[in-house]
Scaffold this motif. Structure first.
Motif, PDB file in Angstrom:
ATOM      1  N   SER A  92       0.799  -1.226   0.000  1.00 31.36           N
ATOM      2  CA  SER A  92       0.000   0.000   0.000  1.00 31.36           C
ATOM      3  C   SER A  92       0.835   1.282   0.000  1.00 31.36           C
ATOM      4  CB  SER A  92      -0.967   0.013   1.189  1.00 31.36           C
ATOM      5  OG  SER A  92      -0.241   0.004   2.401  1.00 31.36           O
ATOM      6  N   ILE A  93       2.128   1.209   0.347  1.00 29.66           N
ATOM      7  CA  ILE A  93       2.933   2.442   0.319  1.00 29.66           C
ATOM      8  C   ILE A  93       3.858   2.495  -0.897  1.00 29.66           C
ATOM      9  CG2 ILE A  93       2.830   2.724   2.821  1.00 29.66           C
ATOM     10  CD1 ILE A  93       5.871   2.078   2.853  1.00 29.66           C
ATOM     11  N   GLN A  94       3.843   1.454  -1.741  1.00 29.58           N
ATOM     12  CA  GLN A  94       4.680   1.463  -2.939  1.00 29.58           C
ATOM     13  C   GLN A  94       4.330   2.680  -3.790  1.00 29.58           C
ATOM     14  OE1 GLN A  94       7.237  -0.409  -3.312  1.00 29.58           O
ATOM     15  NE2 GLN A  94       6.778  -1.870  -1.689  1.00 29.58           N
ATOM     16  N   GLY A  95       5.354   3.380  -4.264  1.00 33.35           N
ATOM     17  CA  GLY A  95       5.147   4.540  -5.121  1.00 33.35           C
ATOM     18  C   GLY A  95       4.755   5.809  -4.383  1.00 33.35           C
ATOM     19  N   THR A  96       4.824   5.796  -3.043  1.00 38.68           N
ATOM     20  CA  THR A  96       4.470   6.992  -2.267  1.00 38.68           C
ATOM     21  C   THR A  96       5.716   7.656  -1.711  1.00 38.68           C
ATOM     22  OG1 THR A  96       4.278   5.877  -0.123  1.00 38.68           O
ATOM     23  CG2 THR A  96       2.322   5.840  -1.551  1.00 38.68           C
ATOM     24  N   SER A  97       5.519   8.817  -1.123  1.00 36.87           N
ATOM     25  CA  SER A  97       6.644   9.537  -0.512  1.00 36.87           C
ATOM     26  C   SER A  97       7.205   8.761   0.687  1.00 36.87           C
ATOM     27  CB  SER A  97       6.215  10.939  -0.083  1.00 36.87           C
ATOM     28  OG  SER A  97       5.177  10.870   0.880  1.00 36.87           O
ATOM     29  N   ASN A  98       6.410   7.890   1.288  1.00 39.80           N
ATOM     30  CA  ASN A  98       6.904   7.090   2.416  1.00 39.80           C
ATOM     31  C   ASN A  98       8.073   6.200   1.987  1.00 39.80           C
ATOM     32  OD1 ASN A  98       5.095   8.157   4.255  1.00 39.80           O
ATOM     33  ND2 ASN A  98       3.583   6.565   3.918  1.00 39.80           N
ATOM     34  N   VAL A  99       7.975   5.616   0.819  1.00 39.10           N
ATOM     35  CA  VAL A  99       9.072   4.785   0.307  1.00 39.10           C
ATOM     36  C   VAL A  99      10.303   5.659   0.079  1.00 39.10           C
ATOM     37  CG1 VAL A  99       9.843   3.348  -1.622  1.00 39.10           C
ATOM     38  CG2 VAL A  99       7.541   3.060  -0.697  1.00 39.10           C
ATOM     39  N   GLN A 100      10.097   6.846  -0.468  1.00 41.70           N
ATOM     40  CA  GLN A 100      11.218   7.763  -0.714  1.00 41.70           C
ATOM     41  C   GLN A 100      11.892   8.166   0.594  1.00 41.70           C
ATOM     42  OE1 GLN A 100       9.203  10.853  -2.858  1.00 41.70           O
ATOM     43  NE2 GLN A 100       9.220   9.725  -4.797  1.00 41.70           N
ATOM     44  N   ILE A 101      11.104   8.374   1.650  1.00 46.28           N
ATOM     45  CA  ILE A 101      11.670   8.726   2.963  1.00 46.28           C
ATOM     46  C   ILE A 101      12.547   7.587   3.462  1.00 46.28           C
ATOM     47  CG2 ILE A 101      11.078   9.096   5.402  1.00 46.28           C
ATOM     48  CD1 ILE A 101       8.558  10.636   4.317  1.00 46.28           C
ATOM     49  N   ARG A 102      12.039   6.366   3.388  1.00 46.16           N
ATOM     50  CA  ARG A 102      12.821   5.208   3.853  1.00 46.16           C
ATOM     51  C   ARG A 102      14.090   5.044   3.023  1.00 46.16           C
ATOM     52  NH1 ARG A 102      10.567  -0.110   4.727  1.00 46.16           N
ATOM     53  NH2 ARG A 102      11.521  -0.140   6.784  1.00 46.16           N
ATOM     54  N   GLU A 103      13.980   5.201   1.703  1.00 45.94           N
ATOM     55  CA  GLU A 103      15.152   5.075   0.835  1.00 45.94           C
ATOM     56  C   GLU A 103      16.199   6.135   1.165  1.00 45.94           C
ATOM     57  OE1 GLU A 103      13.449   5.211  -3.089  1.00 45.94           O
ATOM     58  OE2 GLU A 103      12.940   3.070  -3.073  1.00 45.94           O
ATOM     59  N   ALA A 104      15.759   7.346   1.465  1.00 45.54           N
ATOM     60  CA  ALA A 104      16.695   8.417   1.826  1.00 45.54           C
ATOM     61  C   ALA A 104      17.399   8.097   3.144  1.00 45.54           C
ATOM     62  CB  ALA A 104      15.958   9.752   1.924  1.00 45.54           C
ATOM     63  N   LEU A 105      16.680   7.498   4.089  1.00 44.21           N
ATOM     64  CA  LEU A 105      17.298   7.124   5.366  1.00 44.21           C
ATOM     65  C   LEU A 105      18.391   6.074   5.155  1.00 44.21           C
ATOM     66  CD1 LEU A 105      14.080   6.966   7.572  1.00 44.21           C
ATOM     67  CD2 LEU A 105      15.940   8.640   7.779  1.00 44.21           C
ATOM     68  N   VAL A 106      18.153   5.143   4.243  1.00 42.71           N
ATOM     69  CA  VAL A 106      19.165   4.124   3.932  1.00 42.71           C
ATOM     70  C   VAL A 106      20.343   4.771   3.208  1.00 42.71           C
ATOM     71  CG1 VAL A 106      19.638   2.019   2.617  1.00 42.71           C
ATOM     72  CG2 VAL A 106      17.493   2.237   3.915  1.00 42.71           C
ATOM     73  N   ALA A 133       7.180   5.936  13.065  1.00 44.60           N
ATOM     74  CA  ALA A 133       6.628   4.573  13.069  1.00 44.60           C
ATOM     75  C   ALA A 133       6.623   4.000  11.650  1.00 44.60           C
ATOM     76  CB  ALA A 133       5.227   4.582  13.667  1.00 44.60           C
ATOM     77  N   MET A 134       6.275   4.814  10.659  1.00 47.82           N
ATOM     78  CA  MET A 134       6.270   4.364   9.267  1.00 47.82           C
ATOM     79  C   MET A 134       7.666   3.941   8.841  1.00 47.82           C
ATOM     80  SD  MET A 134       7.382   5.301   6.034  1.00 47.82           S
ATOM     81  CE  MET A 134       7.844   6.991   6.339  1.00 47.82           C
ATOM     82  N   ALA A 135       8.682   4.710   9.219  1.00 45.96           N
ATOM     83  CA  ALA A 135      10.055   4.379   8.834  1.00 45.96           C
ATOM     84  C   ALA A 135      10.476   3.030   9.411  1.00 45.96           C
ATOM     85  CB  ALA A 135      11.008   5.481   9.306  1.00 45.96           C
ATOM     86  N   LEU A 136      10.044   2.738  10.613  1.00 43.74           N
ATOM     87  CA  LEU A 136      10.373   1.454  11.240  1.00 43.74           C
ATOM     88  C   LEU A 136       9.578   0.292  10.656  1.00 43.74           C
ATOM     89  CD1 LEU A 136      10.615   2.313  15.031  1.00 43.74           C
ATOM     90  CD2 LEU A 136      12.396   1.283  13.653  1.00 43.74           C
ATOM     91  N   MET A 137       8.303   0.520  10.391  1.00 46.69           N
ATOM     92  CA  MET A 137       7.408  -0.584  10.066  1.00 46.69           C
ATOM     93  C   MET A 137       7.198  -0.813   8.574  1.00 46.69           C
ATOM     94  SD  MET A 137       4.784   0.206  13.129  1.00 46.69           S
ATOM     95  CE  MET A 137       4.280  -1.420  13.669  1.00 46.69           C
ATOM     96  N   GLY A 138       7.634   0.131   7.739  1.00 46.54           N
ATOM     97  CA  GLY A 138       7.482  -0.047   6.300  1.00 46.54           C
ATOM     98  C   GLY A 138       6.042  -0.010   5.834  1.00 46.54           C
ATOM     99  N   ARG A 139       5.206   0.691   6.583  1.00 52.37           N
ATOM    100  CA  ARG A 139       3.785   0.820   6.245  1.00 52.37           C
ATOM    101  C   ARG A 139       3.257   2.111   6.842  1.00 52.37           C
ATOM    102  NH1 ARG A 139       0.808  -0.018  10.801  1.00 52.37           N
ATOM    103  NH2 ARG A 139       1.554  -1.452  12.381  1.00 52.37           N
ATOM    104  N   SER A 140       2.090   2.539   6.372  1.00 52.55           N
ATOM    105  CA  SER A 140       1.448   3.700   6.980  1.00 52.55           C
ATOM    106  C   SER A 140       1.163   3.369   8.438  1.00 52.55           C
ATOM    107  CB  SER A 140       0.136   4.032   6.261  1.00 52.55           C
ATOM    108  OG  SER A 140       0.405   4.432   4.944  1.00 52.55           O
ATOM    109  N   ALA A 141       1.333   4.352   9.318  1.00 50.63           N
ATOM    110  CA  ALA A 141       1.162   4.081  10.743  1.00 50.63           C
ATOM    111  C   ALA A 141       0.732   5.342  11.472  1.00 50.63           C
ATOM    112  CB  ALA A 141       2.479   3.565  11.345  1.00 50.63           C
ATOM    113  N   ASN A 142      -0.144   5.163  12.442  1.00 47.14           N
ATOM    114  CA  ASN A 142      -0.523   6.249  13.344  1.00 47.14           C
ATOM    115  C   ASN A 142       0.421   6.146  14.544  1.00 47.14           C
ATOM    116  OD1 ASN A 142      -1.578   7.921  15.302  1.00 47.14           O
ATOM    117  ND2 ASN A 142      -3.685   7.316  14.960  1.00 47.14           N
ATOM    118  N   GLY A 143       1.447   6.982  14.560  1.00 45.13           N
ATOM    119  CA  GLY A 143       2.452   6.920  15.614  1.00 45.13           C
ATOM    120  C   GLY A 143       1.907   7.159  17.004  1.00 45.13           C
ATOM    121  N   TRP A 144       0.795   7.913  17.115  1.00 50.21           N
ATOM    122  CA  TRP A 144       0.209   8.179  18.434  1.00 50.21           C
ATOM    123  C   TRP A 144      -0.338   6.900  19.055  1.00 50.21           C
ATOM    124  CZ3 TRP A 144       1.329  12.491  20.812  1.00 50.21           C
ATOM    125  CH2 TRP A 144       1.726  13.585  20.044  1.00 50.21           C
TER     126      TRP A 144
END
Length: 167
Positions: A92-106, A133-144
């Motif tokens: 569900s996060i493929q092709g989103t900015s979340n993937v780009q954030i994780r890739e930048a962290l790596v 939480a998203m960076a750790l879990m590789g998915r959309s996440a409500n960190g609260w």
């Protein structure tokens, strides 16, 4: 800027306990209260004064192949060094900015693959608990909701609901 003197008072006489810090030439006062002494603080006259209150502490985020430790701060949410996260991104996060954030962290060396997981090589500040939480879990996440203390309370219960109840 001119030199300033800060005076620190320890009401219980313990360095790890409550601390009151004041700039001696101003009316600025900071009171640091460990969560375990919050009830004692609320009995003090200082608790009735107008102020800004921050509840700060550590939380734990666990999920499928993720086990992270972090700290909520006024600047955002810090995931601490040696936290472990899932390498795979959910579909569900493929092709989103979340993937780009994780890739930048790596790419920046913040997260590195190790034994089939991503491991934080250093502590890293995120703008929100959810992004952390998203960076750790590789998915959309409500960190609260995802970040929890050892006693099982969510970050929402520890920070937002506690502040509302005290207020």
């Amino acid at each position: 800027m001119r030199p300033q003197t800060i005076q620190i008072f320890l009401p219980p006489g313990d360095l790890r306990g409550m601390r009151v810090a004041e700039i001696t030439t101003r009316i600025v006062r900071v009171i640091e209260v460990p969560r375990s002494q919050l009830a004692d603080f609320l009995k003090m006259p200082e608790a009735q004064q107008v102020g800004v209150y921050f509840l700060i502490g550590e939380s734990i985020c666990k999920g499928s192949s993720a086990n992270g430790v972090g700290e909520y701060t006024t600047e955002g949410f810090v995931v601490l060094k040696d936290s472990k996260g899932r390498i795979e991104n959910v579909a569900s996060i493929q092709g989103t900015s979340n993937v780009q954030i994780r890739e930048a962290l790596v790419k920046d060396g913040v997260m590195a693959p190790q034994d089939g997981l991503y491991v934080f090589t250093r502590s890293h500040l995120f703008p929100s608990p959810s992004q952390a939480a998203m960076a750790l879990m590789g998915r959309s996440a409500n960190g609260w909701v995802e970040w929890k203390a050892a006693n099982g309370k969510t970050l929402d219960e520890l920070k937002r609901q506690t502040v509302a109840a005290v207020g």
